[in-house]
Scaffold this motif. Structure first.
Motif, PDB file in Angstrom:
ATOM      1  N   GLU A  57      51.801  56.629   7.603  1.00 33.43           N
ATOM      2  CA  GLU A  57      52.150  55.221   7.693  1.00 33.43           C
ATOM      3  C   GLU A  57      53.661  55.030   7.711  1.00 33.43           C
ATOM      4  OE1 GLU A  57      50.140  52.716   4.920  1.00 33.43           O
ATOM      5  OE2 GLU A  57      48.205  52.934   5.954  1.00 33.43           O
ATOM      6  N   THR A  80      47.249  54.932  10.869  1.00 35.02           N
ATOM      7  CA  THR A  80      46.777  54.778   9.502  1.00 35.02           C
ATOM      8  C   THR A  80      45.521  55.618   9.400  1.00 35.02           C
ATOM      9  OG1 THR A  80      46.362  53.186   7.719  1.00 35.02           O
ATOM     10  CG2 THR A  80      45.277  52.750   9.838  1.00 35.02           C
ATOM     11  N   ASP A  81      45.121  55.957   8.208  1.00 32.03           N
ATOM     12  CA  ASP A  81      43.968  56.841   8.032  1.00 32.03           C
ATOM     13  C   ASP A  81      42.688  56.050   8.282  1.00 32.03           C
ATOM     14  OD1 ASP A  81      42.075  58.695   7.395  1.00 32.03           O
ATOM     15  OD2 ASP A  81      42.841  59.106   5.367  1.00 32.03           O
ATOM     16  N   ARG A  83      39.819  57.017   8.271  1.00 33.73           N
ATOM     17  CA  ARG A  83      38.711  57.500   7.446  1.00 33.73           C
ATOM     18  C   ARG A  83      38.827  57.034   5.993  1.00 33.73           C
ATOM     19  NH1 ARG A  83      39.950  63.577   8.789  1.00 33.73           N
ATOM     20  NH2 ARG A  83      42.021  62.603   8.740  1.00 33.73           N
ATOM     21  N   SER A  84      39.872  56.290   5.678  1.00 33.19           N
ATOM     22  CA  SER A  84      40.156  55.897   4.299  1.00 33.19           C
ATOM     23  C   SER A  84      39.194  54.828   3.790  1.00 33.19           C
ATOM     24  CB  SER A  84      41.593  55.370   4.208  1.00 33.19           C
ATOM     25  OG  SER A  84      41.844  54.804   2.936  1.00 33.19           O
ATOM     26  N   ARG A  86      40.152  52.655   1.896  1.00 28.70           N
ATOM     27  CA  ARG A  86      41.020  51.477   1.795  1.00 28.70           C
ATOM     28  C   ARG A  86      41.404  50.939   3.173  1.00 28.70           C
ATOM     29  NH1 ARG A  86      46.015  53.029  -0.191  1.00 28.70           N
ATOM     30  NH2 ARG A  86      46.486  50.823  -0.601  1.00 28.70           N
ATOM     31  N   LEU A  87      40.672  51.332   4.199  1.00 27.37           N
ATOM     32  CA  LEU A  87      41.093  50.985   5.558  1.00 27.37           C
ATOM     33  C   LEU A  87      41.177  49.473   5.778  1.00 27.37           C
ATOM     34  CD1 LEU A  87      41.883  51.835   8.409  1.00 27.37           C
ATOM     35  CD2 LEU A  87      39.449  51.865   8.994  1.00 27.37           C
ATOM     36  N   ARG A  90      44.384  48.229   4.588  1.00 20.33           N
ATOM     37  CA  ARG A  90      45.525  48.660   5.396  1.00 20.33           C
ATOM     38  C   ARG A  90      45.588  47.900   6.725  1.00 20.33           C
ATOM     39  NH1 ARG A  90      48.614  48.938   2.678  1.00 20.33           N
ATOM     40  NH2 ARG A  90      50.032  50.062   4.102  1.00 20.33           N
ATOM     41  N   ASP A 120      32.611  58.934   9.399  1.00 22.58           N
ATOM     42  CA  ASP A 120      33.693  58.216   8.722  1.00 22.58           C
ATOM     43  C   ASP A 120      34.760  57.758   9.716  1.00 22.58           C
ATOM     44  OD1 ASP A 120      34.582  60.804   9.236  1.00 22.58           O
ATOM     45  OD2 ASP A 120      35.448  61.123   7.242  1.00 22.58           O
ATOM     46  N   GLY A 124      35.791  53.787  10.936  1.00 22.03           N
ATOM     47  CA  GLY A 124      37.162  53.285  10.985  1.00 22.03           C
ATOM     48  C   GLY A 124      37.504  52.653  12.315  1.00 22.03           C
TER      49      GLY A 124
END
Length: 276
Positions: A57, A80-81, A83-84, A86-87, A90, A120, A124
């Motif tokens: 990021e 940005t991830d 797969r997170s 917290r997507l 973000r 995953d 996303g």
């Protein structure tokens, strides 16, 4: 308006940028907007899209800052991830930056040939639509079968294939790549960038004819409404300067109508990334 749909900026770090090997000495240095601006002006290019080269990021924030400071940088494709857990948070954060147009993951660096189909990761990508973000597909030809299935999963997501999926131009291999690219091209939500070709060819001895079979397939598969010119500057400097990279595309599309050429050289990028 002519738009370069694919270029990069970086402050060179030999550890972070280990992919820039010793034999790529031409690009083992900093490349910033002050370096690109005169190149674009000299080549009649009005603006560009800055694409991430590092999966962090911090990279996204770096590119957004450069875009905010340089009006010719019309948009950013960040990271940005996807797969997170917290997507959503973000994406909500990045939605406040109008110059952030979409995201990319360096799938070509993933050992799993079916990485694009991971549950995953697909979850996303599905989340991008909520903020109307695009997704750039960066893969090698052996990952194309998964890409065919991937684009089928997201019929309402704006997708673009970077660098024609990096065909093996130096080896002259067309058949397997062509079959998959034509399958992807049937999906009208998928675009393709005419970029990155010189670094897949014989970097010291390439010629225009080396690219023709691949460009012909791309034109037939995607049509003039879904192709975009991209330089891949400064990576292209390993094998070609900016005028040469641009000329490969303009020479190939020279027999198309002026309107079709204009779309490939900028109109399609402006529409895909919603540039202003």
């Amino acid at each position: 308006m002519i738009i370069d749909a694919h270029q990069h900026f970086w402050i060179f770090d030999p550890v972070r940028d280990a992919w820039i090997t010793e034999d790529m000495s031409a690009i083992r240095r900093n490349f910033l907007p002050a370096d690109l601006a005169p190149v674009l002006q000299a080549n009649g290019v009005d603006g560009c899209v800055a694409v991430q080269a590092d999966q962090s990021e911090a990279e996204t924030d770096f590119l957004l800052q450069l875009a905010a400071e340089n009006s010719f940088v019309k948009g950013v494709v960040g990271w940005t991830d996807l797969r997170s857990a917290r997507l959503d948070e973000r994406l909500d954060h990045y939605a406040q930056f109008p110059l952030l147009k979409g995201f990319r993951h360096i799938v070509q660096g993933e050992p799993d040939p079916a990485f694009l189909l991971r549950e995953d990761f697909c979850k996303g990508v599905k989340a991008l639509a909520r903020h109307d973000f695009t997704y750039d597909i960066l893969i090698y030809p052996y990952q194309l079968p998964a890409a065919v299935q991937f684009v089928e999963k997201f019929p309402y997501q704006r997708l673009v294939i970077d660098h024609l999926a990096k065909p093996y131009i130096k080896k002259g291999e067309v058949k397997g790549w062509e079959e998959n690219m034509r399958a992807i091209g049937k999906h009208e939500h998928v675009y393709c960038k005419l970029s990155g070709m010189v670094t897949e060819a014989d970097i010291r001895n390439w010629k225009q004819a080396d690219f023709t079979p691949y460009l012909e397939v791309a034109l037939e598969a995607f049509g003039p409404d879904r192709l975009m010119f991209g330089s891949d500057w400064p990576v292209c400097l390993v094998a070609a300067d900016y005028p040469q990279m641009k000329k490969i595309v303009t020479d190939f599309i020279g027999t198309l109508t002026p309107a079709e050429q204009a779309r490939i050289m900028g109109g399609n990028a402006a529409a895909f990334y919603k540039l202003s």
